[in-house]
Design a protein around this motif. Structure first.
Motif, mmCIF file in Angstrom:
data_model
loop_
_atom_site.group_PDB
_atom_site.id
_atom_site.type_symbol
_atom_site.label_atom_id
_atom_site.label_comp_id
_atom_site.label_asym_id
_atom_site.label_seq_id
_atom_site.Cartn_x
_atom_site.Cartn_y
_atom_site.Cartn_z
ATOM 1 N N ASN A 366 0.861 -1.183 0.000
ATOM 2 C CA ASN A 366 0.000 0.000 0.000
ATOM 3 C C ASN A 366 0.903 1.242 0.000
ATOM 4 O O ASN A 366 1.898 1.285 0.718
ATOM 5 C CB ASN A 366 -0.897 -0.022 1.248
ATOM 6 C CG ASN A 366 -1.669 1.269 1.405
ATOM 7 O OD1 ASN A 366 -1.148 2.273 1.908
ATOM 8 N ND2 ASN A 366 -2.911 1.276 0.964
ATOM 9 N N HIS A 367 0.548 2.249 -0.819
ATOM 10 C CA HIS A 367 1.388 3.444 -0.920
ATOM 11 C C HIS A 367 0.691 4.721 -0.474
ATOM 12 O O HIS A 367 1.279 5.800 -0.591
ATOM 13 C CB HIS A 367 1.865 3.650 -2.358
ATOM 14 C CG HIS A 367 2.818 2.614 -2.847
ATOM 15 N ND1 HIS A 367 4.177 2.727 -2.728
ATOM 16 C CD2 HIS A 367 2.591 1.419 -3.451
ATOM 17 C CE1 HIS A 367 4.762 1.661 -3.260
ATOM 18 N NE2 HIS A 367 3.823 0.848 -3.699
ATOM 19 N N THR A 368 -0.544 4.635 -0.048
ATOM 20 C CA THR A 368 -1.215 5.869 0.359
ATOM 21 C C THR A 368 -2.431 5.563 1.211
ATOM 22 O O THR A 368 -3.054 4.512 1.060
ATOM 23 C CB THR A 368 -1.640 6.707 -0.856
ATOM 24 O OG1 THR A 368 -2.193 7.936 -0.399
ATOM 25 C CG2 THR A 368 -2.684 5.999 -1.699
ATOM 26 N N THR A 473 10.210 -0.025 4.895
ATOM 27 C CA THR A 473 10.520 1.374 4.576
ATOM 28 C C THR A 473 11.231 1.461 3.228
ATOM 29 O O THR A 473 12.170 0.704 2.954
ATOM 30 C CB THR A 473 11.380 1.996 5.693
ATOM 31 O OG1 THR A 473 10.632 1.951 6.911
ATOM 32 C CG2 THR A 473 11.732 3.445 5.372
ATOM 33 N N ASN A 474 10.763 2.380 2.402
ATOM 34 C CA ASN A 474 11.308 2.565 1.050
ATOM 35 C C ASN A 474 12.811 2.840 1.082
ATOM 36 O O ASN A 474 13.388 3.161 2.131
ATOM 37 C CB ASN A 474 10.623 3.770 0.364
ATOM 38 C CG ASN A 474 9.219 3.456 -0.128
ATOM 39 O OD1 ASN A 474 8.452 4.345 -0.441
ATOM 40 N ND2 ASN A 474 8.877 2.182 -0.204
ATOM 41 N N GLY A 475 13.409 2.730 -0.072
ATOM 42 C CA GLY A 475 14.818 3.055 -0.227
ATOM 43 C C GLY A 475 15.067 3.543 -1.650
ATOM 44 O O GLY A 475 14.147 3.566 -2.477
ATOM 45 N N MET A 661 0.189 12.379 5.946
ATOM 46 C CA MET A 661 -0.327 12.296 4.575
ATOM 47 C C MET A 661 0.668 11.768 3.543
ATOM 48 O O MET A 661 0.254 11.197 2.542
ATOM 49 C CB MET A 661 -0.879 13.648 4.141
ATOM 50 C CG MET A 661 -2.008 14.108 5.065
ATOM 51 S SD MET A 661 -2.949 15.480 4.428
ATOM 52 C CE MET A 661 -4.018 14.656 3.266
ATOM 53 N N GLU A 662 1.957 11.939 3.747
ATOM 54 C CA GLU A 662 2.944 11.403 2.801
ATOM 55 C C GLU A 662 3.315 10.007 3.277
ATOM 56 O O GLU A 662 3.886 9.847 4.361
ATOM 57 C CB GLU A 662 4.179 12.300 2.766
ATOM 58 C CG GLU A 662 5.186 11.958 1.685
ATOM 59 C CD GLU A 662 4.686 12.313 0.293
ATOM 60 O OE1 GLU A 662 4.041 11.441 -0.339
ATOM 61 O OE2 GLU A 662 4.929 13.454 -0.150
ATOM 62 N N ALA A 663 3.005 8.998 2.475
ATOM 63 C CA ALA A 663 3.236 7.626 2.931
ATOM 64 C C ALA A 663 4.704 7.419 3.330
ATOM 65 O O ALA A 663 4.998 6.871 4.394
ATOM 66 C CB ALA A 663 2.832 6.642 1.852
ATOM 67 N N SER A 664 5.605 7.829 2.467
ATOM 68 C CA SER A 664 7.027 7.686 2.789
ATOM 69 C C SER A 664 7.814 8.890 2.279
ATOM 70 O O SER A 664 8.424 9.630 3.026
ATOM 71 C CB SER A 664 7.589 6.413 2.138
ATOM 72 O OG SER A 664 8.998 6.456 2.103
ATOM 73 N N GLY A 665 7.745 9.089 0.944
ATOM 74 C CA GLY A 665 8.658 10.006 0.297
ATOM 75 C C GLY A 665 9.927 9.233 -0.030
ATOM 76 O O GLY A 665 10.310 8.300 0.690
ATOM 77 N N THR A 666 10.550 9.575 -1.167
ATOM 78 C CA THR A 666 11.840 8.986 -1.523
ATOM 79 C C THR A 666 12.787 10.093 -1.979
ATOM 80 O O THR A 666 14.003 9.945 -1.849
ATOM 81 C CB THR A 666 11.677 7.929 -2.636
ATOM 82 O OG1 THR A 666 10.793 8.457 -3.637
ATOM 83 C CG2 THR A 666 11.112 6.645 -2.089
HETATM 84 C C1 Z57 Z 1 2.513 7.471 -5.701
HETATM 85 O O1 Z57 Z 1 3.577 7.998 -6.328
HETATM 86 C C2 Z57 Z 1 2.529 7.264 -4.336
HETATM 87 C C3 Z57 Z 1 1.426 6.724 -3.740
HETATM 88 C C4 Z57 Z 1 0.328 6.396 -4.498
HETATM 89 O O2 Z57 Z 1 -0.746 5.861 -3.930
HETATM 90 C C5 Z57 Z 1 0.325 6.608 -5.863
HETATM 91 BR BR1 Z57 Z 1 -1.140 6.157 -6.880
HETATM 92 C C6 Z57 Z 1 1.416 7.151 -6.477
HETATM 93 C C7 Z57 Z 1 3.785 7.572 -3.585
HETATM 94 C C8 Z57 Z 1 3.591 8.168 -2.196
HETATM 95 O O3 Z57 Z 1 2.828 9.347 -2.292
HETATM 96 C C9 Z57 Z 1 4.962 8.448 -1.592
HETATM 97 O O4 Z57 Z 1 4.835 8.931 -0.275
HETATM 98 C C10 Z57 Z 1 5.809 7.181 -1.582
HETATM 99 O O5 Z57 Z 1 7.125 7.474 -1.189
HETATM 100 C C11 Z57 Z 1 5.841 6.556 -2.959
HETATM 101 O O6 Z57 Z 1 4.527 6.357 -3.451
HETATM 102 C C12 Z57 Z 1 6.549 5.217 -2.971
HETATM 103 O O7 Z57 Z 1 6.077 4.383 -1.962
#
Ligand code: Z57
Length: 832
Positions: A366-368, A473-475, A661-666
């Motif tokens: 899950n990314h968001t 956690t992303n990398g 709100m930002e799942a991770s950010g890279t």
């Molecule tokens: C997208 O680029 C991300 C989440 C989504 O649900 C969709 Br659709 C596209 C991003 C997040 O916003 C980032 O926070 C995260 O670092 C990135 O996905 C990779 O996990």
């Protein structure tokens, strides 16, 4: 063997300067069809790329053969996006022949930079999610993991962004216009994919009820393979992208003129499936063509995976021991229903066996948590487009809810939240719930995000399946994002600690002690300055603005989204502008605000923010009273290639999303690794970045995710009161609302002012403004002490080792996929 072929064979593998030079010329003459005098830079790029590709092919085949011979468990990364960028520097660098190539070009009187710049940027993705997929491919290949990427070969990648009168205008991105030297077309790898039609019930050979999908339209999926070169060139994996081809199951001879034209029209329509990438990042449009794209590539990929599996196996019970399928968000989640259909309808497995196999094979990332990004397809649409899948989803749901009901003692609200079908309003299939239920592991992409998944969107599922959610956690790949993008800093690092960090980024921790070494600090600054000069030249070329190399390069580069709060940065910019005008005698630290990022074409607010940044830039950059102490630039067409120029030059990294709100950010990781200090909220992976780089080496501000949650739960706040109590915020907002930046249309920014005031300021821009300004001031004060700043910058680089995507991918391999490295045997035929 014919001696001529033999010598040519060797030529194709030679890695010395002369051999490369001869290959470049050979390709130029015999494949591009030009002589050296007539060749353009693009001709040279194609010749060089094809010559480099030659050096990859033997090892690619060796790798594939080794996987086959060992019957290794493979991981299949299914993603609607792969944001790859250019491949020439990447291939040369991972093969270890950058210098040789540069010299070979030199002998031909060519500059490497010119040739590299002729390559289009492969932008088959929107932002973080797509780039993550590309970093994972690099990391899997670099660690010898048997990993395949599966996606769509879009004819048009993410649109090209231009500014016209300060507004974003979109143009088609024709990256394939002049051909793609990296890909191999596989016209024989072709799978049928069906749409529409209806389901017929019948009795199978033993009298059991069975189903078949009939009267459906058919499209073919054709494979294109791109080799993925791992670091050191030992392992070369495969990215397989599908292109839509019309079937030819009509007979041209029997058509009258009208039917013929209609048939050709049908052909064009079906090939639209792989025409264009949807340009939304973290928002869904619910368009039928998008659903069809998702099913198209998922179905083709699963057919391919099963075909490969069946080469070694005659029953399916071992599928989970030989294939791990990772769903990059819910975009390929229809694959769960598709695998059930293939196993039950086509291979006659019993439902429960098929379900166990499916669940053991799939895992979901899950990314968001943003509600507008959670896919929920109307039941009516799935019924029409994929009628058999709708039945299967109903069946999965019924079996699950029945089992759960027994333990739910009448909690119907809970059952309806667990349901795969959202019954509120138009009935919809919740793809997140389907992905969760059909997977053995479900992961978030940062520690905070994973915790929030458990507390919010998947709270009920987490209670039901407490071991399923886990964090990864992303990398980011240190090869592209440090070694290749930042040669100045990479070479400096390597002189001190050797090159082990290329394949084991944790070794970069050895730089920690260098933070106190004045000579090293001076050299670190010199590398940064070189990168800043490169960016300043790029800015001048792209925008016509001259910026001071010795100013703070304060960088916010990412998609335009309200939750990412470019507006907060703009408000600070205006406040700083006012302070500088009010106090012209103060010796200000010069600041260059660098923005870049695309807005989804239908996201009006994000496009208005782009126009605002351009309008503010116009006013600030031409006001002599700030004495060049402040410049604002918005670079057009942010993509991987632009990122590679911007990121190494950054001093300050803006990671200022509303907490939670930002799942991770890279981008946050890329910037910190390249020695930028972060100014950020405790959101996504920023939390973990703080833990690694140390609280003294990062500027944290603003509300926490818990505080945001509490504030919203208690009915929000009144932005008007916050604004009234902060004169600099009030003044900045008044300037926007009275047209100080839009004298030609004073009401232009009404929607923005409205959102920040009466609209309730959903993203808490005004609430975090004061603390953000405090953190900005602290950063500016620190920058005056260049030794102290450099010390902290070095500590950022030195402490970012954990954020390598090699580490991330290893965690997936061990804790989700159970896949292991395979050492390909290159039986003396290949190089080295
Ligand atoms: C997208 O680029 C991300 C989440 C989504 O649900 C969709 Br659709 C596209 C991003 C997040 O916003 C980032 O926070 C995260 O670092 C990135 O996905 C990779 O996990």
């Amino acid at each position: 063997m014919d001696a001529r072929f033999k010598s040519r064979d060797i030529e194709r593998r030679s890695l010395d300067v002369d051999g490369l030079k001869r290959s470049f010329l050979e390709w130029l003459v015999y494949s591009v069809g030009k002589d050296a005098r007539a060749a353009t830079r693009r001709d040279w790029f194609h010749s060089v790329a094809l010559a480099v590709r030659d050096r990859v092919v033997d090892r690619w085949m060796d790798t594939t053969r080794s996987y086959y011979q060992e019957d290794a468990k493979r991981v299949y990364y299914l993603s609607l996006e792969f944001l790859i960028g250019r491949l020439l520097t990447n291939s040369l660098s991972n093969l270890g022949i950058m210098d040789e190539c540069r010299q070979a070009l030199d002998r031909l009187g060519l500059s490497m930079d010119d040739v590299v710049d002729a390559e289009p940027d492969a932008a088959l993705g929107n932002g973080g999610l797509g780039r993550l997929a590309a970093c994972f491919l690099d990391s899997m290949a670099s660690q010898g993991l048997p990993g395949y990427g599966y996606g769509i070969r879009y004819e048009f990648g993410l649109f090209e962004q231009r500014f016209e009168n300060g507004w974003q205008v979109e143009y088609p991105e024709q990256w394939l216009q002049f051909g793609n030297p990296w890909e191999f077309a596989r016209p024989e790898v072709l799978y049928p994919v069906q749409f529409y039609g209806r389901v017929e019930e019948f009795r199978d050979s033993v009298g059991e009820r069975a189903y078949r999908w009939v009267d459906a339209d058919r499209v073919l999926a054709m494979a294109y393979d791109t080799p993925v070169v791992g670091y050191g060139g030992e392992t070369i994996n495969t990215l397989r992208l599908w292109s839509a081809r019309a079937t030819r199951d009509f007979n041209f001879g029997h058509f009258n003129d009208g039917a013929y034209m209609k048939a050709v029209e049908q052909k064009i329509l079906s090939e639209n499936l792989s025409r264009v990438l949807y340009p939304n990042d973290a928002t869904e449009t619910g368009k039928e063509l998008r659903l069809k794209q998702e099913y198209f590539f998922t179905s083709a990929s699963l057919q391919d995976i099963l075909r490969r599996y069946l080469q070694h196996h005659s029953s399916f019970e071992n599928l989970p021991n030989k294939a791990a399928i990772q769903l990059n968000d819910t975009h390929p989640a229809i694959g769960i229903a598709e695998l059930m259909r293939l196993l039950v309808d086509q291979h006659a497995l019993r439902w429960d066996d098929a379900w166990d196999i499916t669940r053991a094979t799939f895992a979901y990332t899950n990314h968001t948590l943003l509600p507008e990004a959670l896919e929920a397809w109307p039941v009516r649409m799935i019924e029409r487009v994929l009628p058999r899948h709708m039945q299967i989803i109903y069946e999965i749901n019924a079996k699950f809810l029945n089992r759960t009901k027994a333990r739910a003692d009448g909690d119907n609200a809970r059952l309806s939240r667990l349901s795969l079908i959202d019954e509120r309003g138009e009935r919809r299939v919740r793809m997140g719930n389907l992905a969760f239920l059909g997977s053995h592991k479900v992961n978030g992409v940062s520690a905070l995000h994973t915790e929030l998944m458990k507390q919010t969107v998947f709270a009920d599922f987490h209670q039901e399946f407490p071991d399923r959610i886990n964090n990864k956690t992303n990398g980011i790949t240190p090869r592209r994002w440090l070694k290749q993008a930042n040669p100045a800093l990479s070479e400096l690092i390597t002189t001190r600690i050797g090159e082990g960090w290329n394949s084991d980024l944790s070794q970069i921790a050895a730089l920690r002690e260098k933070a106190d070494d004045v000579v090293f600090r001076e050299e670190f600054r010199r590398a940064k300055r070189k990168n800043k000069k490169r960016l300043a030249a790029y800015i001048a070329r792209q925008t016509g603005e001259e910026v001071l190399v010795d100013s703070i390069f304060d960088v916010q580069v990412k998609r335009m989204h309200e939750y990412k709060r470019q507006l907060l940065n703009v408000l600070h910019t205006i406040a700083l502008y006012n302070e500088m005008r009010d106090n012209p005698t103060v010796s200000w630290v010069p600041v260059t605000k660098v923005f870049a990022g695309k807005a989804a074409p239908s996201y009006h607010m994000a496009k208005l923010i782009i126009k605002l940044i351009n309008d503010v830039a116009k006013v600030v950059n031409h006001d002599p009273s700030v004495h060049d102490n402040l410049k604002v630039v918005l670079l057009p067409n942010y993509n991987v290639t632009a990122a590679e120029i911007i990121i190494p030059a950054a001093d300050l990294s803006e990671q200022i999303s509303t907490a939670g709100m930002e799942a991770s950010g890279t981008g946050n990781m890329k910037l910190a690794l390249n020695g930028a200090l972060t100014i950020g909220t405790l959101d996504g992976a920023n939390v973990e970045i703080r833990e690694h780089v140390g609280a003294d080496n990062i500027f944290i501000f603003g509300m926490t995710a818990d505080e945001v949650n509490d504030l919203r739960a208690s009915g929000g706040f009144n932005p008007r009161e916050v604004i009234a109590s902060n004169p600099s915020l009030k003044r900045a907002l008044d300037m926007i609302s009275t047209g100080a930046f839009s004298p030609d249309d004073r009401n232009r920014y009404h929607p923005i002012v409205q959102a920040l005031t009466d609209g309730g300021d959903h993203f808490l821009v005004t609430a975090d403004f004061a603390d953000y300004c405090r953190a900005q001031d602290a950063a500016m004060q620190l920058y005056r002490d260049s030794e102290e700043w450099t010390r902290k910058a070095i500590l950022n680089t030195a402490n970012m080792g954990w954020f390598s995507s090699d580490r991330t991918v290893n965690e997936y391999a061990q804790e989700i996929w159970d896949v292991h490295p395979v050492k390909p045997s290159h039986d003396g035929e290949g190089f080295r």
